[in-house]
Scaffold this motif. Structure first.
Motif, PDB file in Angstrom:
ATOM      1  N   PHE A 115       0.856  -1.180   0.000  1.00 29.04           N
ATOM      2  CA  PHE A 115       0.000   0.000   0.000  1.00 29.04           C
ATOM      3  C   PHE A 115       0.889   1.226   0.000  1.00 29.04           C
ATOM      4  O   PHE A 115       1.621   1.479   0.955  1.00 29.04           O
ATOM      5  CB  PHE A 115      -0.911  -0.002   1.235  1.00 29.04           C
ATOM      6  CG  PHE A 115      -1.948   1.077   1.217  1.00 29.04           C
ATOM      7  CD1 PHE A 115      -3.148   0.888   0.559  1.00 29.04           C
ATOM      8  CD2 PHE A 115      -1.700   2.294   1.816  1.00 29.04           C
ATOM      9  CE1 PHE A 115      -4.101   1.889   0.529  1.00 29.04           C
ATOM     10  CE2 PHE A 115      -2.641   3.301   1.785  1.00 29.04           C
ATOM     11  CZ  PHE A 115      -3.840   3.103   1.137  1.00 29.04           C
ATOM     12  N   GLY A 116       0.842   1.967  -1.088  1.00 33.50           N
ATOM     13  CA  GLY A 116       1.632   3.192  -1.184  1.00 33.50           C
ATOM     14  C   GLY A 116       3.111   2.938  -0.947  1.00 33.50           C
ATOM     15  O   GLY A 116       3.808   3.781  -0.400  1.00 33.50           O
ATOM     16  N   GLY A 117       3.613   1.772  -1.355  1.00 27.71           N
ATOM     17  CA  GLY A 117       5.032   1.471  -1.215  1.00 27.71           C
ATOM     18  C   GLY A 117       5.402   0.834   0.116  1.00 27.71           C
ATOM     19  O   GLY A 117       6.559   0.519   0.359  1.00 27.71           O
TER      20      GLY A 117
ATOM     21  N   SER B 209       2.343   4.604   9.638  1.00 23.87           N
ATOM     22  CA  SER B 209       3.526   5.340   9.187  1.00 23.87           C
ATOM     23  C   SER B 209       3.526   5.589   7.678  1.00 23.87           C
ATOM     24  O   SER B 209       4.294   6.417   7.191  1.00 23.87           O
ATOM     25  CB  SER B 209       4.793   4.579   9.577  1.00 23.87           C
ATOM     26  OG  SER B 209       4.870   4.451  10.982  1.00 23.87           O
ATOM     27  N   HIS B 210       2.681   4.861   6.945  1.00 21.48           N
ATOM     28  CA  HIS B 210       2.602   5.084   5.493  1.00 21.48           C
ATOM     29  C   HIS B 210       2.064   6.477   5.163  1.00 21.48           C
ATOM     30  O   HIS B 210       2.365   7.014   4.100  1.00 21.48           O
ATOM     31  CB  HIS B 210       1.721   4.024   4.844  1.00 21.48           C
ATOM     32  CG  HIS B 210       0.289   4.050   5.306  1.00 21.48           C
ATOM     33  ND1 HIS B 210      -0.078   3.684   6.586  1.00 21.48           N
ATOM     34  CD2 HIS B 210      -0.857   4.412   4.685  1.00 21.48           C
ATOM     35  CE1 HIS B 210      -1.388   3.813   6.718  1.00 21.48           C
ATOM     36  NE2 HIS B 210      -1.892   4.259   5.583  1.00 21.48           N
TER      37      HIS B 210
ATOM     38  N   ILE C 229      -0.564  13.791   4.698  1.00 23.24           N
ATOM     39  CA  ILE C 229      -1.116  13.506   3.367  1.00 23.24           C
ATOM     40  C   ILE C 229      -1.249  12.001   3.168  1.00 23.24           C
ATOM     41  O   ILE C 229      -0.708  11.212   3.950  1.00 23.24           O
ATOM     42  CB  ILE C 229      -0.208  14.114   2.274  1.00 23.24           C
ATOM     43  CG1 ILE C 229       1.203  13.507   2.342  1.00 23.24           C
ATOM     44  CG2 ILE C 229      -0.125  15.644   2.437  1.00 23.24           C
ATOM     45  CD1 ILE C 229       2.171  14.059   1.303  1.00 23.24           C
ATOM     46  N   ASN C 230      -1.954  11.617   2.118  1.00 22.82           N
ATOM     47  CA  ASN C 230      -2.136  10.197   1.838  1.00 22.82           C
ATOM     48  C   ASN C 230      -0.890   9.595   1.195  1.00 22.82           C
ATOM     49  O   ASN C 230      -0.235  10.232   0.361  1.00 22.82           O
ATOM     50  CB  ASN C 230      -3.346  10.002   0.928  1.00 22.82           C
ATOM     51  CG  ASN C 230      -4.645  10.104   1.698  1.00 22.82           C
ATOM     52  OD1 ASN C 230      -4.944   9.270   2.543  1.00 22.82           O
ATOM     53  ND2 ASN C 230      -5.401  11.162   1.444  1.00 22.82           N
ATOM     54  N   ALA C 231      -0.612   8.341   1.578  1.00 23.20           N
ATOM     55  CA  ALA C 231       0.596   7.662   1.113  1.00 23.20           C
ATOM     56  C   ALA C 231       0.689   7.636  -0.411  1.00 23.20           C
ATOM     57  O   ALA C 231       1.730   7.942  -0.998  1.00 23.20           O
ATOM     58  CB  ALA C 231       0.632   6.235   1.656  1.00 23.20           C
ATOM     59  N   ALA C 232      -0.422   7.292  -1.059  1.00 25.12           N
ATOM     60  CA  ALA C 232      -0.398   7.126  -2.508  1.00 25.12           C
ATOM     61  C   ALA C 232      -0.220   8.460  -3.225  1.00 25.12           C
ATOM     62  O   ALA C 232       0.089   8.492  -4.414  1.00 25.12           O
ATOM     63  CB  ALA C 232      -1.675   6.425  -2.970  1.00 25.12           C
TER      64      ALA C 232
END
Lengths: 345, 125
Positions: free
Chosen positions: A4-6, A33-34, A94-97
């Motif tokens: 998810f998001g790396g 933490s993502h 902010i959002n991970a992606a």
């Protein structure tokens, strides 16, 4: 584990239902933490952040946080963010992606006097959520939790680890998010919280429960409930747009959209039966498509299916009867007010 | 662990086991663990005749909806009605109370089945 998001992240530890109910009834511990963390500094911080986001940071004191949209010139949502106002600084979550595009956008739309520092990698973020959160955290910290109001933050230590304690979350429950300034200490903090909370019924919780909890609480998920083609008014987030605060990116377009009225509205749906409406499923009236599902799940708290959808404005009123096409099967649904779940205080 | 010596499996994680006069069908422990909490189950009507490998229903968890495929052909003699209200039986007891269908007039001619050891090898690779 899912990607998810790396980040490699657990979808669940003991099971989504068990983790979900633990957060509603006792407490759950999430490693989030993502989520991206961007620190703004420099003489122009206040004005720079005000220009980037739609909400008005002048309405909160330093030490408090605010939910906001970051929009493009057309009023489309680049990301939904939480801004912590500091003294001459700001922390934007902010959002991970969205991390790479957000940081690039922030740097492109601030002047040389503003430092945009992506501190996501050197920091960590844990969330302790649920009615039992304060009782678990209290003995471990020097922060005065009784005085910490919702959407407020205070610096302190938890189990000897330097953190900012923030009374925020993404579950619809009381709880805290702990910003760990040195990422390598987050494991120690995690272990200490788990050890202190286990006797009180705390469970580690994964992305699966995070999603079912946020959906019951009517909270949006970027990328699923909105994207750059969505404006805040359509998304039911017009309350985060303060057109009277002075110029900001997207203000002109948002003023027009508000005057015109959005072409579609974000609505909550209660479903009959247990089948799950999912992103992209068609919402219909009299067999004709009238919208599309953005998120859906089975509500462990309510015991039936719930979903959010974009529908034509005239259909967004609570009580409207609709159907959802779930893989060829027609499921009856009714528009209900958001959130689906609100904690009793 | 229950005794699975009479159970045979498909590569799509369904099982079939003999009962009096027919067979029962369900999904494996591995499959229920992968799905997580089962929320919803769609099963065929009693009396329908289906062939081996045919889709007989849908199982849904919060994570995903998955099609169910019949391990052997046959006529649906019974469905486990208890699962409608309590689909968690599939998680708690996949080889027992979590059974889904009973088939009569079983036709194994087109079936491709694995014994316990071969299925175990499949899920461990």
């Amino acid at each position: 584990m899912v990607e998810f998001g790396g980040f490699d992240m657990p979808l669940q530890y003991s099971g989504i239902r068990e983790e979900h109910l633990a957060v509603r009834q006792r407490a759950g511990l999430f490693d989030i933490s993502h989520m991206g963390r961007v620190r703004f500094g420099g003489d122009h911080t206040g004005a720079a952040v005000q220009r980037l986001v739609t909400n008005d940071l002048e309405r909160i004191e330093p030490g408090r946080a605010m939910y906001s949209m970051m929009c493009n010139d057309q009023g489309g949502i680049i990301d939904d963010v939480v801004v912590y106002r500091g003294l001459g600084t700001a922390l934007v979550v902010i959002n991970a992606a969205c991390r790479d595009k957000d940081v690039a956008w922030m740097r492109d739309h601030t002047d040389g006097g503003t430092v945009v520092d992506d501190i996501s990698d050197q920091t960590a973020l844990l969330a302790l959520q649920g009615p039992g959160a304060e009782r678990i955290l209290g003995p471990l910290t020097d922060a005065d939790l009784e005085k910490l109001r919702p959407f407020s933050t205070v610096d302190g230590t938890v189990a000897g680890v330097d953190v900012a304690v923030s009374r925020t979350g993404y579950t619809g429950e009381d709880g805290f998010e702990l910003y760990v300034w040195t990422a390598s200490q987050s494991e120690r903090l995690w272990d200490a919280l788990l050890e202190a909370g286990t006797p009180a019924g705390l469970l580690p919780a994964g992305l699966g429960a995070r999603d079912t909890l946020r959906l019951e609480a009517g909270l949006r998920l970027y990328g699923q409930d909105m994207d750059e083609e969505t404006d805040p008014f359509s998304a039911g987030l017009g309350w985060t747009v303060k057109l009277d605060k002075g110029d900001f990116i997207g203000a002109g377009a948002l003023r027009d959209i508000k005057k015109r009225g959005p072409e579609r509205r974000f609505a909550g749906l209660g479903l009959e039966g247990r089948a799950i409406a999912r992103h992209g499923h068609r919402v219909c009236v009299d067999g004709r498509q009238a919208g599309a599902v953005t998120s859906g799940t089975y509500s462990f708290t309510l015991g039936h299916g719930i979903a959010t959808a974009y529908v034509s404005p005239e259909l967004a009123e609570p009580g409207t009867r609709l159907t959802v096409d779930i893989r060829g099967t027609t499921a009856a649904a009714e528009v209900v007010p958001l959130p689906f779940y609100r904690r009793s205080t | 662990m229950p005794d699975l010596s009479k159970y045979r499996f498909t590569s799509t994680h369904e099982w079939v086991a003999p009962t009096d006069g027919g067979v029962r069908v369900g999904i494996s422990d591995y499959a229920q663990a992968q799905l997580g909490d089962v929320i919803f189950l769609e099963l065929p009507e009693v009396g329908r005749t289906l062939s081996a490998g045919e889709r007989f229903g849908v199982i849904e968890s919060v994570k995903a909806a998955s099609d169910l495929y019949l391990p052997v052909g046959g006529r649906v003699a019974a469905v486990n009605a208890a699962l409608t209200e309590s689909p968690e039986k599939i998680n708690n007891d996949p080889y027992g109370e979590g059974w889904m269908l009973e088939l009569a007039d079983v036709d194994e001619s087109a079936a491709q089945l694995l014994d316990e050891a071969a299925y175990k090898a499949l899920t461990e690779t």
